[in-house]
Design an enzyme around this catalytic site. Structure first.
Site, short mmCIF file in Angstrom:
data_model
loop_
_atom_site.label_atom_id
_atom_site.label_comp_id
_atom_site.label_asym_id
_atom_site.label_seq_id
_atom_site.Cartn_x
_atom_site.Cartn_y
_atom_site.Cartn_z
CG ASP A 1 7.24 7.33 1.88
OD1 ASP A 1 7.69 8.44 1.18
OD2 ASP A 1 7.44 6.29 1.75
N GLY B 1 0.73 -1.16 0.06
CA GLY B 1 0.07 -0.16 0.03
C GLY B 1 0.93 1.25 -0.19
CE LYS B 2 5.40 4.73 -0.17
NZ LYS B 2 6.36 3.96 0.54
N GLY B 3 0.42 5.89 0.50
CA GLY B 3 -0.47 7.05 0.57
C GLY B 3 0.32 8.40 0.30
#
Length: 416
Positions: free
Chosen positions: A145, A104-106
């Site tokens: 991040d 996943g990533k945001g």
């Protein structure tokens, strides 16, 4: 700049590995595509009373092996394409490390330097509330991040906990140690890079105590990688750089002193004990190990012929384009790919999540020993695949990861 979009580059790396495997085309198509893409537009009240609307993303690429896992970044240039690519890479990174996660990533499109601390907190809490519909400690576990840190994770954890009515430590990783964070998390990505650099030297027959190392990027990953490579492997770090440029000293730097200087002055370029060089010149230095730990696409078709390092250990995500990969492979330069080399962070995030779910916390030596053991195991797994298929390390890492995710997908079947 990358020759292709980041997502196209990620898919091309996948396709290169998939073409060497007996992977059914329809299964490959399932593995290529993100499972879920959430785009949110949300208002934030600024300190002067006016309201600004921000755009945020959360992408869950694959959850066949477990909950989605991946960071959230704040940057004015965040795009859906970038977030999709990073989520895609997280699927393979967690699989290479054999962690029970998917990818996943945001991200939020914002320049955090222009926000006050109160505005940053309001933005963080509102964004996390907006994506709460798809996240949870068993669904999707975000982490820090670019431009997000332990403070932001604490706000996220508190926001989610307030919304559900009780404290949920395991909703994010990278939290302050006092709030369910793990010891050793801050150094984890850099420590993983150090382990891979040491193993790459073993493969190439380089004595670590005589090795020279250049590190592009002197943020969290670059600093810890440089520090641990110099202190624990005994190698000479002869060049480092940040966004303003780099410095070079063939005698090597005292990395601890350099980190203190960067904290005080905000850059390394004015450090008096080194010759100023550009980021481009750093990449082309005649060193044993090059650690690109800055941005995507740093090594590309335009400079790959001039890379002189014997091994490239990727601290950043996507620092080498597919075109550059082919050139480096042809020239016999060993590239330890990002989905292995910088997986130390997500591995210790896994340890943090496990500790949160159990409410039983480890000491620093336990974390470090478990990380080093898992990094060595994954490196050796990738080397076995590399030898079996006679391919470069990145393709081998993808074959290993795709095989694990494909197996899980096939065994689970298609519901209903």
């Amino acid at each position: 700049m990358p020759e292709k979009s980041l997502y196209e580059m990620a898919v091309e790396q996948f396709n290169r590995a998939a073409s060497l495997m007996d992977l059914e085309s329809d299964l490959a198509e399932v593995l290529r595509r993100p499972k879920r893409v959430l785009i949110v537009e949300f208002p934030v009240r600024m300190d002067d009373g006016h309201v600004e609307v921000f755009t945020g993303y959360r992408v869950q690429h694959n959850v066949a092996r477990g909950p989605a896992k991946g960071g959230i970044r704040y940057h004015p240039d965040v795009t859906l394409d970038e977030v999709k690519a990073l989520a895609f890479w997280m699927t393979w990174k967690t699989a290479v490390m054999n962690l029970p996660f998917g990818g996943g990533k945001g991200g939020v499109r914002v320049d955090p330097k222009k926000l006050s601390r109160n505005e940053l907190e309001r933005l963080s809490r509102r964004f996390f509330s907006e994506i709460q519909v798809i996240i949870g400690p068993y669904n999707d576990i975000p982490a820090p991040d670019v431009n997000t840190n332990a403070d932001v994770m604490a706000w996220y954890m508190d926001t989610y906990s307030m919304n559900v009515g009780h404290t949920v430590l395991g909703i994010v990783t990278g939290k302050p140690v006092e709030l369910g964070g793990s010891k050793g998390r801050e150094e984890a990505t850099g420590r993983g890079v150090k382990v891979c650099a040491g193993l790459a030297m073993d493969v190439l027959g380089i004595d670590p105590k005589k090795a020279t190392v250049a590190v592009q990027g002197f943020g969290n990953v670059g600093q810890f990688a440089a520090l641990l490579i110099s202190q624990e492997l005994g190698s000479k770090v002869v060049a480092v750089s940040d966004s303003r440029g780099g410095i070079y000293n063939p005698e090597g730097f005292d990395v601890e002193e350099l980190i203190r200087y960067k904290k005080e002055h905000g850059t390394v370029v004015t450090y008096p004990k080194g010759e100023r060089i550009t980021n481009e010149e750093l990449l082309e230095l005649d060193v044993d190990i090059l650690v690109p730990a800055a941005l995507e696409g740093a090594i590309h078709a335009g400079n790959a012929e001039r890379i002189k390092a014997k091994a490239v250990v990727e601290g950043a995500n996507g620092p080498t384009t597919p075109e550059a990969d082919e050139i480096l492979s042809r020239r016999g330069i060993l590239v330890v790919p990002d989905i292995l080399a910088n997986a130390g962070g997500v591995t210790v995030s896994y340890f943090e999540w496990v500790q949160d779910l159990q409410s039983f916390f480890w000491d620093l030596d336990q974390v470090r020993n478990a990380l080093e053991k898992m990094m060595k195991g994954a490196f050796n797994d990738v080397m076995k695949v590399k030898e079996k298929y006679n391919v470069d390390m990145r393709t081998a890492a993808y074959i290993l990861a795709i095989d694990r995710v494909a197996y899980a997908t096939k065994k689970r079947g298609i519901y209903p």
